[in-house]
Write an enzyme that holds these catalytic residues in place. Structure first.
Site, short mmCIF file in Angstrom:
data_model
loop_
_atom_site.label_atom_id
_atom_site.label_comp_id
_atom_site.label_asym_id
_atom_site.label_seq_id
_atom_site.Cartn_x
_atom_site.Cartn_y
_atom_site.Cartn_z
N MET A 1 -88.76 -94.49 -22.57
CA MET A 1 -89.10 -95.21 -23.42
C MET A 1 -88.42 -94.90 -24.86
SD MET A 1 -93.00 -96.61 -22.77
CE MET A 1 -93.71 -95.12 -23.34
N GLY B 1 -86.72 -83.15 -22.67
CA GLY B 1 -87.36 -83.41 -21.38
C GLY B 1 -86.57 -84.57 -20.45
N HIS B 2 -86.38 -85.87 -21.34
CA HIS B 2 -85.60 -87.01 -20.96
C HIS B 2 -84.08 -86.47 -20.25
CE1 HIS B 2 -88.27 -89.07 -23.97
NE2 HIS B 2 -88.46 -89.69 -22.69
N LEU C 1 -85.46 -89.90 -27.26
CA LEU C 1 -85.14 -89.06 -26.25
C LEU C 1 -85.40 -87.46 -26.81
CD1 LEU C 1 -82.07 -90.89 -24.80
CD2 LEU C 1 -84.62 -90.92 -24.05
N HIS C 2 -85.67 -86.71 -26.10
CA HIS C 2 -85.76 -85.24 -26.28
C HIS C 2 -85.36 -84.59 -24.87
CE1 HIS C 2 -89.09 -85.53 -23.69
NE2 HIS C 2 -89.69 -86.17 -24.62
N GLY D 1 -90.32 -87.59 -14.30
CA GLY D 1 -90.75 -85.97 -14.57
C GLY D 1 -92.23 -85.95 -14.32
N GLU D 2 -92.28 -84.53 -13.88
CA GLU D 2 -93.89 -84.39 -13.33
C GLU D 2 -94.73 -83.94 -14.66
OE1 GLU D 2 -93.19 -80.44 -11.16
OE2 GLU D 2 -92.72 -81.59 -9.37
N SER E 1 -92.33 -87.38 -26.72
CA SER E 1 -91.89 -88.26 -27.93
C SER E 1 -93.04 -88.16 -28.80
CB SER E 1 -91.73 -89.68 -27.42
OG SER E 1 -90.70 -89.47 -26.23
N ASP F 1 -95.63 -86.49 -16.41
CA ASP F 1 -96.47 -87.59 -16.17
C ASP F 1 -96.94 -87.44 -14.61
OD1 ASP F 1 -96.40 -89.06 -18.73
OD2 ASP F 1 -94.33 -88.47 -18.33
P1 AMP Z 1 -91.14 -91.63 -21.63
O1 AMP Z 1 -89.99 -91.99 -22.21
O2 AMP Z 1 -92.34 -90.81 -21.90
O3 AMP Z 1 -91.57 -92.74 -20.74
O4 AMP Z 1 -90.59 -90.74 -20.25
C1 AMP Z 1 -89.54 -90.97 -19.45
C2 AMP Z 1 -89.24 -90.01 -18.35
O5 AMP Z 1 -89.20 -88.65 -18.95
C3 AMP Z 1 -90.69 -89.93 -17.44
O6 AMP Z 1 -90.21 -89.71 -16.17
C4 AMP Z 1 -91.55 -88.60 -18.06
O7 AMP Z 1 -92.23 -88.25 -17.10
C5 AMP Z 1 -90.28 -87.91 -18.42
N1 AMP Z 1 -90.55 -86.85 -18.97
C6 AMP Z 1 -91.12 -87.03 -20.45
N2 AMP Z 1 -91.47 -85.87 -20.90
C7 AMP Z 1 -90.91 -84.77 -20.22
C8 AMP Z 1 -90.83 -83.17 -19.98
N3 AMP Z 1 -91.33 -82.60 -21.20
N4 AMP Z 1 -90.37 -82.68 -19.13
C9 AMP Z 1 -89.74 -83.31 -18.06
N5 AMP Z 1 -89.88 -84.90 -17.91
C10 AMP Z 1 -90.24 -85.57 -18.86
#
Ligand code: AMP
Length: 300
Positions: free
Chosen positions: A47, A53-54, A50-51, A165-166, A204, A168
Site C-alpha cells: 500500500m 520491511g517492504h 515503503l520502508h 510479510g509474516e 507504515s 501480517d
Molecule cells: P502493506 O504495505 O502494509 O500492505 O504491506 C505490504 C507487504 O509488506 C505485506 O506483505 C506486509 O506483510 C509486508 N510488511 C510490512 N511490514 C513488514 C515488516 N516490518 N517486515 C516484513 N514484511 C512487512
C-alpha cells in the site's frame, strides 16, 4: 531499455528506468512479453509508504526471479475506519525512487477506478473461519477487502512467486488458503519480520506514533520475546495475562488481543504441546494500532 508507462512518470522520476503502469492492459502486455522470453516473475503487493520491511520482500523477490514487480495501491475496501484510510501515508513519487534503487523492474500503481471498475464489489469467499479470529474480530470486513484485492492483483500479474510479510501473519495464512482454494498457480512466499534496532516491527503506520509512544513501543516485541522464555512456567491463559500487564503498565498502550495460535489453522492452542505455533498481538496506542507476532517453540 524501454518504458511502457501509460501515464506520465512524475517529473523527478523521468530519468528512471523502472517502468510505471497505471492501467492493466499495458502491464499485462509487458509481463506477457517477459513470460514468452522465459522469464520468471516475482510480485510484491504493497500500500506504499515503503520502508525496509517492504524492501526485504522486494530484495528477496528480485533475487529469486528474473523480473520483480511491485504494486502500490491503498485498497479502500480493507479499511474498516474512514479516518485510517484518509490518514494513510501516500507518496508514490518517493516509493518509485526507492523501488528503482532496489532495481525493481516495474511498479503497478492503479487508481481505485482501475481496480474497482464496478464500484466496491467484494469477492464472496468463505475463508473457513480464518477471517473471524484476531484481526477479523476487531476489524470486521477487513479480510474480505484484503482478499479481494490480492485475488485481483494475482489474476492481473500472474506471478510465479508472490512475497508477503509474516508481520501480517493472519493475512499471510488467509492468502495461502485462498490461493490453494482457487488453484492459483503462484507460490506464496512468507518473509520474516523486519524490525527497527530496538525491536519495533517496521510499519507504515509507525509515523503516527507520538514521541512518547514510539519510545515505549519496543515493549511489544521485548515482551513477546520474554514470553517465549516463560512457556514452561505458565499456562496459555496465565501468559496472556502476563503479556497484557507488561505492555499496559507502560501507560501508553491497550492490548486488544494476545492469541497463541496454530500457524496454519489460526485456532487458539490450549497447551504448549503442538508444533508450529505463534503468539500474535494487537496493541492500540492513542491513534495508532500496532500488530506483531513471534514463533513459539514447543515446551519441553
Ligand atoms: P502493506 O504495505 O502494509 O500492505 O504491506 C505490504 C507487504 O509488506 C505485506 O506483505 C506486509 O506483510 C509486508 N510488511 C510490512 N511490514 C513488514 C515488516 N516490518 N517486515 C516484513 N514484511 C512487512
Amino acid at each position: 531499455m524501454y518504458c511502457f508507462a501509460t501515464l506520465v512518470i512524475p517529473f523527478k522520476a523521468q530519468s528512471l528506468m523502472i517502468k510505471l503502469f497505471k492501467t492493466i492492459e499495458p502491464l499485462q502486455a509487458y509481463l506477457n512479453q517477459e513470460r514468452v522470453a522465459g522469464k520468471t516473475i516475482g510480485f510484491v503487493a504493497t500500500m506504499g509508504a515503503l520502508h525496509n520491511g517492504h524492501m526485504h520482500l522486494v530484495k528477496k523477490g528480485k533475487e529469486e526471479n528474473d523480473i520483480l514487480i511491485c504494486s502500490v495501491f491503498v485498497n479502500p475496501t480493507q479499511f474498516t475506519n474512514h479516518g485510517d484510510l484518509e490518514n494513510y501515508p501516500r507518496n508514490l513519487e518517493e516509493d518509485i525512487m526507492i523501488l528503482e534503487k532496489e532495481e525493481c523492474d516495474a511498479v503497478f500503481a492503479p487508481s481505485v477506478e482501475v481496480m474497482y471498475p464496478h464500484g466496491m464489489v467484494l469477492m464472496d469467499m468463505d475463508l473457513d473461519g480464518l477471517d473471524k479470529v484476531m484481526e477479523g474480530k476487531y476489524r470486521p470486513g477487513h479480510f474480505q477487502g484484503m482478499i479481494t484485492i490480492v485475488y485481483k492483483l494475482l489474476e492481473i500479474v500472474k506471478p510465479h512467486r508472490a512475497y508477503f510479510g509474516e508481520k501480517d501473519f493472519q493475512q499471510l495464512a488467509i492468502i495461502k488458503f485462498m490461493v490453494h482454494e482457487k488453484n492459483i498457480p503462484t507460490e506464496i512466499v512468507g518473509c520474516r519480520i523486519i524490525r527497527e534496532k530496538d525491536g519495533l516491527a517496521l510499519s507504515s503506520r509507525n509515523i503516527h506514533l507520538t514521541k512518547e509512544e514510539r519510545a515505549k513501543a519496543p515493549v511489544i516485541y521485548s515482551t513477546l520475546k520474554a514470553a517465549v522464555e516463560k512457556i514452561n512456567l505458565l499456562s496459555p491463559l496465565q501468559l496472556q495475562q502476563w503479556i497484557k500487564e507488561q505492555i499496559e503498565k507502560t501507560g501508553f498502550f491497550k492490548v486488544e488481543y494476545v492469541s497463541f495460535i496454530n500457524s496454519e489453522t489460526l485456532k487458539e492452542v490450549s497447551d504448549w504441546n503442538g508444533t508450529d505455533n505463534r503468539a500474535c498481538i494487537a496493541v492500540q496506542a492513542a491513534q495508532t494500532r500496532l500488530i506483531d507476532n513471534i514463533p513459539l517453540p514447543r515446551s519441553n
